[in-house]
Enzyme design. Structure first.
Site, PDB file in Angstrom:
ATOM      1  N   ALA A 189       0.853  -1.194   0.000  1.00 25.99           N
ATOM      2  CA  ALA A 189       0.000   0.000   0.000  1.00 25.99           C
ATOM      3  C   ALA A 189       0.883   1.236   0.000  1.00 25.99           C
ATOM      4  CB  ALA A 189      -0.935  -0.009   1.207  1.00 25.99           C
ATOM      5  N   VAL A 191       3.004   4.126  -2.817  1.00 29.52           N
ATOM      6  CA  VAL A 191       2.531   5.125  -3.788  1.00 29.52           C
ATOM      7  C   VAL A 191       1.852   4.453  -4.982  1.00 29.52           C
ATOM      8  CG1 VAL A 191       3.191   7.203  -5.015  1.00 29.52           C
ATOM      9  CG2 VAL A 191       4.590   6.402  -3.149  1.00 29.52           C
ATOM     10  N   GLY A 278       7.836  -1.814  -4.219  1.00 33.95           N
ATOM     11  CA  GLY A 278       9.039  -1.009  -4.369  1.00 33.95           C
ATOM     12  C   GLY A 278       9.788  -1.372  -5.636  1.00 33.95           C
ATOM     13  N   ASP A 319      17.142   7.006 -10.599  1.00 36.48           N
ATOM     14  CA  ASP A 319      16.734   5.875  -9.761  1.00 36.48           C
ATOM     15  C   ASP A 319      17.862   4.882  -9.490  1.00 36.48           C
ATOM     16  OD1 ASP A 319      14.166   6.873  -9.758  1.00 36.48           O
ATOM     17  OD2 ASP A 319      13.212   5.077 -10.566  1.00 36.48           O
ATOM     18  N   HIS A 451      -7.686  35.658  -3.271  1.00 39.00           N
ATOM     19  CA  HIS A 451      -8.923  35.091  -2.741  1.00 39.00           C
ATOM     20  C   HIS A 451      -9.958  34.989  -3.850  1.00 39.00           C
ATOM     21  CE1 HIS A 451     -12.122  34.210   0.070  1.00 39.00           C
ATOM     22  NE2 HIS A 451     -12.871  35.124  -0.551  1.00 39.00           N
TER      23      HIS A 451
HETATM   24  P1  FAD Z   1      14.020   5.334 -15.866  1.00 37.91           P
HETATM   25  O1  FAD Z   1      12.857   6.198 -16.082  1.00 37.91           O
HETATM   26  O2  FAD Z   1      13.799   3.944 -15.413  1.00 37.91           O
HETATM   27  O3  FAD Z   1      14.825   5.336 -17.240  1.00 37.91           O
HETATM   28  C1  FAD Z   1      15.964   4.582 -17.446  1.00 37.91           C
HETATM   29  C2  FAD Z   1      16.102   4.325 -18.929  1.00 37.91           C
HETATM   30  O4  FAD Z   1      17.375   3.754 -19.181  1.00 37.91           O
HETATM   31  C3  FAD Z   1      15.071   3.317 -19.459  1.00 37.91           C
HETATM   32  O5  FAD Z   1      14.530   3.782 -20.659  1.00 37.91           O
HETATM   33  C4  FAD Z   1      15.883   2.066 -19.693  1.00 37.91           C
HETATM   34  O6  FAD Z   1      15.374   1.256 -20.746  1.00 37.91           O
HETATM   35  C5  FAD Z   1      17.237   2.666 -20.083  1.00 37.91           C
HETATM   36  N1  FAD Z   1      18.376   1.782 -19.870  1.00 37.91           N
HETATM   37  C6  FAD Z   1      18.711   1.108 -18.752  1.00 37.91           C
HETATM   38  N2  FAD Z   1      19.877   0.442 -18.931  1.00 37.91           N
HETATM   39  C7  FAD Z   1      20.271   0.704 -20.199  1.00 37.91           C
HETATM   40  C8  FAD Z   1      21.376   0.307 -20.975  1.00 37.91           C
HETATM   41  N3  FAD Z   1      22.340  -0.454 -20.468  1.00 37.91           N
HETATM   42  N4  FAD Z   1      21.458   0.745 -22.243  1.00 37.91           N
HETATM   43  C9  FAD Z   1      20.491   1.542 -22.784  1.00 37.91           C
HETATM   44  N5  FAD Z   1      19.429   1.958 -22.080  1.00 37.91           N
HETATM   45  C10 FAD Z   1      19.317   1.554 -20.814  1.00 37.91           C
HETATM   46  N6  FAD Z   1       7.886   9.611 -10.204  1.00 37.91           N
HETATM   47  C11 FAD Z   1       7.464  10.865 -10.024  1.00 37.91           C
HETATM   48  O7  FAD Z   1       8.271  11.756  -9.727  1.00 37.91           O
HETATM   49  N7  FAD Z   1       6.146  11.202 -10.170  1.00 37.91           N
HETATM   50  C12 FAD Z   1       5.213  10.272 -10.487  1.00 37.91           C
HETATM   51  O8  FAD Z   1       4.037  10.601 -10.608  1.00 37.91           O
HETATM   52  C13 FAD Z   1       5.627   8.934 -10.674  1.00 37.91           C
HETATM   53  N8  FAD Z   1       4.742   7.987 -11.002  1.00 37.91           N
HETATM   54  C14 FAD Z   1       5.176   6.703 -11.208  1.00 37.91           C
HETATM   55  C15 FAD Z   1       4.236   5.729 -11.517  1.00 37.91           C
HETATM   56  C16 FAD Z   1       4.629   4.419 -11.733  1.00 37.91           C
HETATM   57  C17 FAD Z   1       3.599   3.376 -12.087  1.00 37.91           C
HETATM   58  C18 FAD Z   1       6.016   4.095 -11.657  1.00 37.91           C
HETATM   59  C19 FAD Z   1       6.475   2.687 -11.925  1.00 37.91           C
HETATM   60  C20 FAD Z   1       6.954   5.054 -11.334  1.00 37.91           C
HETATM   61  C21 FAD Z   1       6.545   6.364 -11.100  1.00 37.91           C
HETATM   62  N9  FAD Z   1       7.439   7.361 -10.742  1.00 37.91           N
HETATM   63  C22 FAD Z   1       7.009   8.640 -10.526  1.00 37.91           C
HETATM   64  C23 FAD Z   1       8.871   7.088 -10.606  1.00 37.91           C
HETATM   65  C24 FAD Z   1       9.612   7.524 -11.879  1.00 37.91           C
HETATM   66  O9  FAD Z   1       9.069   6.844 -12.974  1.00 37.91           O
HETATM   67  C25 FAD Z   1      11.092   7.252 -11.738  1.00 37.91           C
HETATM   68  O10 FAD Z   1      11.594   7.881 -10.577  1.00 37.91           O
HETATM   69  C26 FAD Z   1      11.839   7.800 -12.944  1.00 37.91           C
HETATM   70  O11 FAD Z   1      11.363   7.218 -14.139  1.00 37.91           O
HETATM   71  C27 FAD Z   1      13.336   7.534 -12.815  1.00 37.91           C
HETATM   72  O12 FAD Z   1      13.995   8.081 -13.907  1.00 37.91           O
HETATM   73  P2  FAD Z   1      15.365   7.476 -14.427  1.00 37.91           P
HETATM   74  O13 FAD Z   1      15.700   8.239 -15.650  1.00 37.91           O
HETATM   75  O14 FAD Z   1      16.341   7.405 -13.332  1.00 37.91           O
HETATM   76  O15 FAD Z   1      15.035   5.957 -14.816  1.00 37.91           O
HETATM   77  P1  NAD Z   2       6.782   2.214  -2.195  1.00 37.63           P
HETATM   78  O1  NAD Z   2       8.067   2.085  -1.509  1.00 37.63           O
HETATM   79  O2  NAD Z   2       6.130   3.532  -2.309  1.00 37.63           O
HETATM   80  O3  NAD Z   2       5.704   1.262  -1.519  1.00 37.63           O
HETATM   81  C1  NAD Z   2       5.895  -0.102  -1.354  1.00 37.63           C
HETATM   82  C2  NAD Z   2       5.002  -0.582  -0.225  1.00 37.63           C
HETATM   83  O4  NAD Z   2       5.042  -1.983  -0.209  1.00 37.63           O
HETATM   84  C3  NAD Z   2       5.474  -0.099   1.142  1.00 37.63           C
HETATM   85  O5  NAD Z   2       4.376   0.408   1.866  1.00 37.63           O
HETATM   86  C4  NAD Z   2       6.066  -1.334   1.777  1.00 37.63           C
HETATM   87  O6  NAD Z   2       5.953  -1.354   3.173  1.00 37.63           O
HETATM   88  C5  NAD Z   2       5.218  -2.411   1.131  1.00 37.63           C
HETATM   89  N1  NAD Z   2       5.842  -3.738   1.077  1.00 37.63           N
HETATM   90  C6  NAD Z   2       7.146  -4.038   0.861  1.00 37.63           C
HETATM   91  N2  NAD Z   2       7.311  -5.384   0.855  1.00 37.63           N
HETATM   92  C7  NAD Z   2       6.088  -5.921   1.054  1.00 37.63           C
HETATM   93  C8  NAD Z   2       5.598  -7.244   1.115  1.00 37.63           C
HETATM   94  N3  NAD Z   2       6.415  -8.294   0.987  1.00 37.63           N
HETATM   95  N4  NAD Z   2       4.272  -7.444   1.326  1.00 37.63           N
HETATM   96  C9  NAD Z   2       3.430  -6.388   1.452  1.00 37.63           C
HETATM   97  N5  NAD Z   2       3.842  -5.104   1.400  1.00 37.63           N
HETATM   98  C10 NAD Z   2       5.144  -4.876   1.190  1.00 37.63           C
HETATM   99  O7  NAD Z   2       7.007   1.548  -3.639  1.00 37.63           O
HETATM  100  P2  NAD Z   2       6.060   1.485  -4.903  1.00 37.63           P
HETATM  101  O8  NAD Z   2       4.691   1.912  -4.539  1.00 37.63           O
HETATM  102  O9  NAD Z   2       6.297   0.156  -5.507  1.00 37.63           O
HETATM  103  O10 NAD Z   2       6.702   2.588  -5.827  1.00 37.63           O
HETATM  104  C11 NAD Z   2       8.058   2.436  -6.300  1.00 37.63           C
HETATM  105  C12 NAD Z   2       8.705   3.758  -6.497  1.00 37.63           C
HETATM  106  O11 NAD Z   2       8.102   4.484  -7.542  1.00 37.63           O
HETATM  107  C13 NAD Z   2       8.644   4.590  -5.251  1.00 37.63           C
HETATM  108  O12 NAD Z   2       9.944   4.856  -4.815  1.00 37.63           O
HETATM  109  C14 NAD Z   2       7.978   5.853  -5.625  1.00 37.63           C
HETATM  110  O13 NAD Z   2       8.680   6.971  -5.200  1.00 37.63           O
HETATM  111  C15 NAD Z   2       7.924   5.829  -7.150  1.00 37.63           C
HETATM  112  N6  NAD Z   2       6.590   6.299  -7.543  1.00 37.63           N
HETATM  113  C16 NAD Z   2       6.293   7.601  -7.326  1.00 37.63           C
HETATM  114  C17 NAD Z   2       5.039   8.072  -7.621  1.00 37.63           C
HETATM  115  C18 NAD Z   2       4.714   9.504  -7.373  1.00 37.63           C
HETATM  116  O14 NAD Z   2       5.638  10.285  -7.206  1.00 37.63           O
HETATM  117  N7  NAD Z   2       3.452   9.899  -7.352  1.00 37.63           N
HETATM  118  C19 NAD Z   2       4.071   7.217  -8.118  1.00 37.63           C
HETATM  119  C20 NAD Z   2       4.400   5.893  -8.292  1.00 37.63           C
HETATM  120  C21 NAD Z   2       5.676   5.450  -7.999  1.00 37.63           C
END
Ligand code: FAD
Ligand code: NAD
Length: 475
Positions: A189, A191, A278, A319, A451
């Site tokens: 539960a 994000v 996560g 990341d 406001h």
């Molecule tokens: P990534 O976005 O993972 O990009 C890495 C890129 O590198 C990928 O395209 C991958 O294919 C490429 N790559 C990796 N290794 C190689 C290689 N060896 N050669 C060539 N290419 C390669 N964050 C927010 O701030 N706000 C949000 O609302 C939010 N919502 C999210 C919702 C979901 C469902 C998920 C899963 C994540 C969300 N996140 C959000 C988190 C966010 O997506 C990540 O923090 C962000 O994408 C990280 O950026 P990055 O560039 O480090 O990595």
């Molecule tokens: P998260 O860390 O937000 O949540 C994972 C949850 O799973 C935690 O509450 C944790 O206690 C629980 N958990 C871990 N192991 C478990 C288990 N074995 N059984 C049951 N519960 C367990 O991770 P996420 O929701 O997977 O998101 C991944 C990343 O993507 C986060 O770091 C987040 O910052 C990023 N993200 C950000 C946004 C946003 O900015 N709005 C949206 C989506 C994702």
């Protein structure tokens, strides 16, 4: 095409592509390598965020929120819409269109900044070299004075509930459902669980969330977490805390999940199961031998505060390094590194990285939680102001939640801001700016807020810090 660059970026997500653009703006020759492939088999820049994260999830959140409000709130406005229905196919088509436009936009931005896009795999070799493998398998060796690793992250798989598409899926799978699952299980539960659980709940799924920790949203300010839990329960999310999943097996068209909680062994049967516990850094086949780049015990690339790895001229951002896994954090790191490489001043203030959870009500925070301030033994003051007392929030029929400001008793500096309520993700920007300038609550108190706007809630919360709120009774 030359194989020698000032900068090569491996990874074209929200950390890598801005690094490449800023390097181009700094008049450096730069290539950006990315291997992301979408479900249609097409390569696309933008990484997780644009293709399978931030953007598609927000598109679905917007569609389903509108649907939910049409069904639940329109009547209060006197709008009669008794036959509101949802076309999941059209909703998904709209989402896919937004993703396509945004990811293709990166290629246009690259062109504008003089960045060479290379779609395929990148591998760091020793001695300022990168091996690039094109989709047809052809290999080229690139050289660069500086190399930025921005390889991102991948979902963590749960050993007791391994992915088995289309039944047991990760967040990407949960963004792609073609129809509304009748019963949806979500492990975690956090994000993703809350955002995607909300999407499908609003469309009619019965959603059960299994969270291992006993506290809900343990990372958040607990006053905010309590308020959030109350609202999510009202929405109908069945959030079970302290639930440790012991197994999940597909049986016909359903998934049987077993878990233990304080009461002992439990079972739940669902039609689809999302595992959202996560993400882990992704460095598969990224590092050749002898590069000198080090990983920590959790697999993150080790970097200093300016994102330098242990190898000279090799940097890592986003990341795949320490810190919150957020797109905007990665972007700032990428831009900082591209500026440092060009010899400019740059830094990232990790104390003011905002977090936003795009649920309804929305949640957003920056800085320290009340629990963290307490643990530091700092004397502090708190101001809380409810959206119930905001004329704008009432006009929007969204008068839920509050804004909370924590300030140091000694010098009134703002230490943390926590908002749950309408547009919290937009409102937090003011708090981030205030904290970036080390503002006091008095600075916010003396700032004029229009406001009637939602931003007045933050203004009044600042006044409440010194028990001088005008539009609520100070206690
Ligand atoms: P990534 O976005 O993972 O990009 C890495 C890129 O590198 C990928 O395209 C991958 O294919 C490429 N790559 C990796 N290794 C190689 C290689 N060896 N050669 C060539 N290419 C390669 N964050 C927010 O701030 N706000 C949000 O609302 C939010 N919502 C999210 C919702 C979901 C469902 C998920 C899963 C994540 C969300 N996140 C959000 C988190 C966010 O997506 C990540 O923090 C962000 O994408 C990280 O950026 P990055 O560039 O480090 O990595
Ligand atoms: P998260 O860390 O937000 O949540 C994972 C949850 O799973 C935690 O509450 C944790 O206690 C629980 N958990 C871990 N192991 C478990 C288990 N074995 N059984 C049951 N519960 C367990 O991770 P996420 O929701 O997977 O998101 C991944 C990343 O993507 C986060 O770091 C987040 O910052 C990023 N993200 C950000 C946004 C946003 O900015 N709005 C949206 C989506 C994702």
């Amino acid at each position: 095409m030359s194989d020698s660059f000032d900068v090569v970026v491996i990874g074209g997500g929200p950390a890598g592509y801005p690094a490449a653009i800023r390097a181009g703006q700094n008049k450096l020759s730069v290539a950006c390598i990315d291997e992301w492939k979408n479900l249609d088999g097409m390569y696309a820049f933008g990484g997780t965020c644009l293709n399978a994260g931030c953007i598609p999830s927000k598109a679905l959140l917007e569609s389903t929120e509108l649907y939910h409000r049409a069904k639940e709130e329109f009547a209060a406005h006197g709008i009669k819409a008794p036959d509101v229905t949802i076309d999941v196919g059209q909703m998904q088509k709209r989402k896919a269109g937004i993703v396509k436009t945004m990811t293709q936009g990166i290629l246009a931005l690259f062109k504008g900044a003089g960045v060479t896009p290379l779609q395929g795999h990148g591998k760091l070799l020793s001695g300022h070299r990168v091996e690039f493998t094109a989709p047809d398998g052809a290999r080229r060796e690139l050289t660069a004075k500086n190399i930025i690793l921005a390889a991102g992250s991948a979902p963590i798989e749960l050993r007791s509930a391994p992915f088995q598409s289309p039944y047991i899926v990760d967040s990407w799978g949960a963004l792609e459902f073609a129809s509304v699952p009748k019963r949806l299980g979500v492990i975690g539960a956090g994000v993703i669980g809350l955002e995607l659980g909300s999407v499908w709940k609003r469309l009619g799924s019965e959603v059960v969330m299994l969270e291992a920790l006993p506290d809900f949203l343990a990372v958040a300010d607990q006053q905010l977490a309590k308020e959030a839990l109350r609202h999510f329960k009202k929405l109908g999310l069945d959030i079970r805390l302290g639930a440790k999943v012991t197994g999940a097996s597909v049986a016909g068209d359903t998934v049987n999940v077993t878990y233990t909680d304080a009461k002992g062994e439990q079972k739940v049967t669902v039609d689809r199961l999302v595992v959202a516990i996560g993400r882990r850094p992704y460095t598969k086949d990224l590092l050749g031998s002898g590069t000198g780049v080090e990983l920590d015990e959790r697999g993150f690339i080790k970097v200093d505060h300016e994102c330098r790895t242990a190898a000279q001229g090799v940097w890592a951002v986003g990341d795949c390094v320490r810190g919150p896994m957020l797109a905007h954090k990665g972007k700032e790191e990428g831009v900082m590194v591209a500026d440092l490489i060009a010899g400019h001043y740059a830094e990232v203030n990790y104390k003011t990285v905002p977090s936003v959870v795009y649920t309804a009500p929305e949640m957003a925070w920056v800085g320290l939680t009340e629990e963290q301030v307490k643990a530091q033994g700092k004397a502090y003051k708190v101001g809380v102001f409810p959206f119930l007392a905001s004329g704008r929030a009432r006009a929007m029929e969204q008068a839920q939640g509050f804004a909370k400001i924590i300030a140091a008793k000694e010098d009134d500096e703002i230490l943390g801001v926590h908002i749950i309520g309408p547009m919290a993700g937009e409102l937090i920007a003011e708090a981030v700016l205030a904290m970036e300038y080390s503002a006091s609550s008095e600075d916010l108190q003396r700032t004029i807020h229009a406001h009637p706007t939602l931003s007045e809630v933050l203004h009044e919360a600042a006044l409440a810090v010194d028990k001088r709120a005008i539009d609520s009774i100070n206690r």
